[in-house]
Design a protein around this motif. Structure first.
Motif, PDB file in Angstrom:
ATOM      1  N   LYS A  61       0.809  -1.315   0.028  1.00  0.00           N
ATOM      2  CA  LYS A  61      -0.006  -0.097  -0.018  1.00  0.00           C
ATOM      3  C   LYS A  61       0.828   1.389   0.142  1.00  0.00           C
ATOM      4  O   LYS A  61       1.745   1.344   0.728  1.00  0.00           O
ATOM      5  CB  LYS A  61      -0.736   0.087   1.343  1.00  0.00           C
ATOM      6  N   VAL A  62       0.395   2.288  -0.744  1.00  0.00           N
ATOM      7  CA  VAL A  62       1.427   3.573  -0.876  1.00  0.00           C
ATOM      8  C   VAL A  62       0.417   4.723  -0.485  1.00  0.00           C
ATOM      9  O   VAL A  62      -0.864   4.897  -1.350  1.00  0.00           O
ATOM     10  CB  VAL A  62       1.987   3.847  -2.140  1.00  0.00           C
ATOM     11  N   PRO A  63       0.621   5.447   0.647  1.00  0.00           N
ATOM     12  CA  PRO A  63       1.833   5.204   1.458  1.00  0.00           C
ATOM     13  C   PRO A  63       1.600   3.958   2.431  1.00  0.00           C
ATOM     14  O   PRO A  63       0.314   3.823   2.761  1.00  0.00           O
ATOM     15  CB  PRO A  63       1.844   6.547   2.146  1.00  0.00           C
ATOM     16  N   ALA A  64       2.362   3.358   2.870  1.00  0.00           N
ATOM     17  CA  ALA A  64       2.176   2.264   4.004  1.00  0.00           C
ATOM     18  C   ALA A  64       1.772   2.890   5.259  1.00  0.00           C
ATOM     19  O   ALA A  64       2.110   4.020   5.556  1.00  0.00           O
ATOM     20  CB  ALA A  64       3.613   1.527   4.290  1.00  0.00           C
ATOM     21  N   TYR A  65       0.834   2.329   6.152  1.00  0.00           N
ATOM     22  CA  TYR A  65       0.551   2.548   7.100  1.00  0.00           C
ATOM     23  C   TYR A  65       0.477   1.968   8.538  1.00  0.00           C
ATOM     24  O   TYR A  65      -0.163   0.853   8.461  1.00  0.00           O
ATOM     25  CB  TYR A  65      -1.114   3.199   7.016  1.00  0.00           C
ATOM     26  N   ASP A  66       1.733   2.126   9.296  1.00  0.00           N
ATOM     27  CA  ASP A  66       2.058   1.603  10.357  1.00  0.00           C
ATOM     28  C   ASP A  66       1.071   1.958  11.434  1.00  0.00           C
ATOM     29  O   ASP A  66       0.393   3.031  11.477  1.00  0.00           O
ATOM     30  CB  ASP A  66       3.162   1.587  10.689  1.00  0.00           C
ATOM     31  N   TYR A  67       0.988   0.961  12.443  1.00  0.00           N
ATOM     32  CA  TYR A  67       0.122   1.084  13.709  1.00  0.00           C
ATOM     33  C   TYR A  67       0.329   0.681  14.997  1.00  0.00           C
ATOM     34  O   TYR A  67       0.845  -0.313  14.854  1.00  0.00           O
ATOM     35  CB  TYR A  67      -1.503   0.921  13.192  1.00  0.00           C
ATOM     36  N   ILE A  68       0.155   1.508  15.969  1.00  0.00           N
ATOM     37  CA  ILE A  68       0.453   1.038  17.250  1.00  0.00           C
ATOM     38  C   ILE A  68      -0.991   1.050  18.122  1.00  0.00           C
ATOM     39  O   ILE A  68      -1.282   2.433  18.472  1.00  0.00           O
ATOM     40  CB  ILE A  68       1.427   1.488  18.115  1.00  0.00           C
ATOM     41  N   SER A  69      -1.340   0.138  18.542  1.00  0.00           N
ATOM     42  CA  SER A  69      -2.632   0.088  19.377  1.00  0.00           C
ATOM     43  C   SER A  69      -2.195  -0.327  20.924  1.00  0.00           C
ATOM     44  O   SER A  69      -1.658  -1.440  21.144  1.00  0.00           O
ATOM     45  CB  SER A  69      -3.699  -1.126  18.766  1.00  0.00           C
ATOM     46  N   THR A  70      -2.614   0.439  21.636  1.00  0.00           N
ATOM     47  CA  THR A  70      -2.064   0.198  23.075  1.00  0.00           C
ATOM     48  C   THR A  70      -3.326  -0.111  24.033  1.00  0.00           C
ATOM     49  O   THR A  70      -4.379   0.533  23.737  1.00  0.00           O
ATOM     50  CB  THR A  70      -1.216   1.364  23.719  1.00  0.00           C
ATOM     51  N   SER A  71      -2.957  -0.653  25.123  1.00  0.00           N
ATOM     52  CA  SER A  71      -4.125  -1.114  26.196  1.00  0.00           C
ATOM     53  C   SER A  71      -3.428  -0.964  27.541  1.00  0.00           C
ATOM     54  O   SER A  71      -2.298  -1.262  27.679  1.00  0.00           O
ATOM     55  CB  SER A  71      -4.641  -2.377  25.659  1.00  0.00           C
ATOM     56  N   GLY A  72      -4.502  -0.848  28.560  1.00  0.00           N
ATOM     57  CA  GLY A  72      -3.859  -0.719  30.086  1.00  0.00           C
ATOM     58  C   GLY A  72      -2.885   0.269  30.079  1.00  0.00           C
ATOM     59  O   GLY A  72      -2.730   1.185  29.554  1.00  0.00           O
ATOM     60  N   LYS A  73      -1.826  -0.181  30.732  1.00  0.00           N
ATOM     61  CA  LYS A  73      -0.528   0.866  31.229  1.00  0.00           C
ATOM     62  C   LYS A  73       0.313   1.028  30.248  1.00  0.00           C
ATOM     63  O   LYS A  73       0.743   2.100  30.223  1.00  0.00           O
ATOM     64  CB  LYS A  73       0.093  -0.155  32.354  1.00  0.00           C
ATOM     65  N   ALA A  74       0.252   0.224  29.127  1.00  0.00           N
ATOM     66  CA  ALA A  74       0.897   0.596  27.680  1.00  0.00           C
ATOM     67  C   ALA A  74       0.500   1.971  26.938  1.00  0.00           C
ATOM     68  O   ALA A  74       1.164   2.828  26.407  1.00  0.00           O
ATOM     69  CB  ALA A  74       0.837  -0.355  26.672  1.00  0.00           C
ATOM     70  N   ILE A  75      -0.782   2.457  27.359  1.00  0.00           N
ATOM     71  CA  ILE A  75      -1.492   3.542  26.988  1.00  0.00           C
ATOM     72  C   ILE A  75      -0.620   4.953  27.465  1.00  0.00           C
ATOM     73  O   ILE A  75      -0.173   5.537  26.803  1.00  0.00           O
ATOM     74  CB  ILE A  75      -2.850   3.828  27.321  1.00  0.00           C
ATOM     75  N   LEU A  76      -0.250   4.741  28.874  1.00  0.00           N
ATOM     76  CA  LEU A  76       0.218   5.779  29.622  1.00  0.00           C
ATOM     77  C   LEU A  76       1.722   5.861  29.168  1.00  0.00           C
ATOM     78  O   LEU A  76       2.476   6.803  29.371  1.00  0.00           O
ATOM     79  CB  LEU A  76      -0.046   5.759  31.031  1.00  0.00           C
ATOM     80  N   LEU A  77       2.333   4.592  28.906  1.00  0.00           N
ATOM     81  CA  LEU A  77       3.909   4.337  28.928  1.00  0.00           C
ATOM     82  C   LEU A  77       4.100   4.934  27.314  1.00  0.00           C
ATOM     83  O   LEU A  77       5.097   5.658  27.260  1.00  0.00           O
ATOM     84  CB  LEU A  77       4.337   2.849  28.705  1.00  0.00           C
TER      85      LEU A  77
END
Length: 303
Positions: A115-131
Motif C-alpha cells: 500500500k502506498v503510502p504504507a500505514y503502520d499502527y500501534i494499538s495500546t491498552s492498559g498501562k501501555a497507553i500511559l507508557l
C-alpha cells in the motif's frame, strides 16, 4: 460583615466536602491488568516473510520483552491491504481477541502490503497507553530509519532487524519515566490514569481535571455571595428589633372571661368498602449478544 464571612465560610466548607467525596471515593474500574503469561506474546507473519528459525527467534525475543515489561506484545507483519480507518479497528479488535479488553499490552502493525503510502499502527491498552502515548510519534520516526519506504523493495533480514529495534524502543520509553498523566478515550468515554499505585480505566475524571472546576465554582460562589451582600446592604437599612409592648396600653386591654364552647356537634360515619385485585407484571428482555470492546490508545503513521 458577619453575614459575608458566613457566606464565604459556607462556600469553602462545601468545596472541601466536594473534594473529599470525589477524592476519597472509589471510582468504578474496568482495568484487568496482566496475567503474567508472557508466552502468549508472539509475532504474526501474515506476509510469510520469515523462515521458521527467524520466527522462533523473534517469538523468543518478544516473549522475553513481554516478561521484562510485564505486558502483552503482539507484532503483526501485515500483507493484506486495509484502509487507514480499517487498520485502526482491526488492530484494536485483534489485540482484544488474543489478550482481552483493558489488559496491559500493545499491538504493533507493520504494513508490508504494498500500500502506498504504507500505514503502520500501534494499538495500546492498559498501562501501555500511559507508557507510549506521548512517545508514539518518536517511536515511529525512529523506526523509519530501519523500515523500507513505501513501494520500495526489502529483504527479510531488514524487517527482522526492524522488529528487534522496535522491541528495544519499548524498553527505552518504558524506562525514561516520560509517561502520560492520563489518557481520555473519547470513543468509549473512559479515562486511564494512576491513583496512587493503582491504574484505573474508568468513566470518572482524574483529580487533575476536576481541580479547575472546583476552583472556578468556588470563585463564582464567593463573587455571588459578595454581590448579594452588597446589594442587600445598599437597599435595606437594618434596625434593632422593637418591643411590641410599647404599642399597647395595659389599661386599654382587659380580658374578662375565657370560654371554649361547642355550639353543635356532628358525628358522621361512613363505611369504607375495600376490594383488592392482584396482578403481576413481567419484564421481558431481548436476547442477543453485544460486543463491548475496551479502551485503547495508539495511532498510525504513514511511511
Amino acid at each position: 460583615m458577619k453575614r459575608l464571612l458566613s457566606l464565604i465560610m459556607t462556600a469553602i466548607m462545601c468545596l472541601c466536602m466536594l473534594m473529599a467525596l470525589t477524592g476519597c471515593s472509589e471510582p468504578p474500574n474496568n482495568y484487568v491488568g496482566w496475567n503474567g503469561n508472557y508466552q502468549d506474546s508472539f509475532l504474526h507473519d501474515d506476509k510469510n516473510l520469515f523462515s521458521d528459525t527467524q520466527r522462533q527467534e523473534l517469538d523468543e525475543m518478544i516473549q522475553q520483552k513481554a516478561k521484562e515489561l510485564e505486558m502483552n506484545i503482539l507484532i503483526y507483519v501485515n500483507g493484506t491491504y486495509r484502509s487507514d480507518y480499517e487498520t485502526k479497528d482491526f488492530c484494536d479488535c485483534t489485540y482484544e481477541a488474543f489478550f482481552q479488553p483493558d489488559t496491559d499490552g500493545l499491538m504493533y502493525y507493520l504494513d508490508l502490503s504494498s500500500k502506498v503510502p504504507a500505514y503502520d499502527y500501534i494499538s495500546t491498552s492498559g498501562k501501555a497507553i500511559l507508557l507510549y502515548e506521548e512517545n508514539r510519534e518518536s517511536i515511529f520516526s525512529h523506526m523509519d530509519l530501519y523500515l523500507p519506504s513505501s513501494g520500495s523493495s526489502y529483504e527479510s533480514d531488514q524487517i527482522y532487524d526492524a522488529v528487534v529495534e522496535f522491541l528495544n524502543q519499548l524498553s527505552v520509553y518504558a524506562n525514561n519515566g516520560n509517561t502520560s498523566h492520563y489518557y481520555h478515550d473519547e470513543s468509549k468515554g473512559t479515562y486511564i490514569y494512576y491513583k496512587g499505585d493503582k491504574l484505573y480505566v474508568t468513566t470518572r475524571k482524574p483529580l487533575i481535571l476536576l481541580l479547575p472546576i472546583w476552583f472556578a465554582s468556588a470563585i463564582i460562589g464567593l463573587v455571588t455571595a459578595l454581590i448579594t451582600f452588597l446589594i442587600s446592604k445598599r437597599h435595606y437599612t437594618f434596625k434593632a428589633k422593637t418591643n411590641p409592648s410599647v404599642y399597647l396600653s395595659k389599661d386599654a386591654v382587659n380580658f374578662t372571661q375565657k370560654s371554649d364552647n361547642h355550639i353543635r356537634t356532628y358525628q358522621t360515619r361512613h363505611r369504607i368498602s375495600s376490594s383488592s385485585s392482584g396482578g403481576g407484571g413481567h419484564r421481558s428482555g431481548g436476547g442477543g449478544g453485544h460486543h463491548s470492546s475496551g479502551s485503547h490508545g495508539g495511532g498510525g503513521h504513514h511511511r
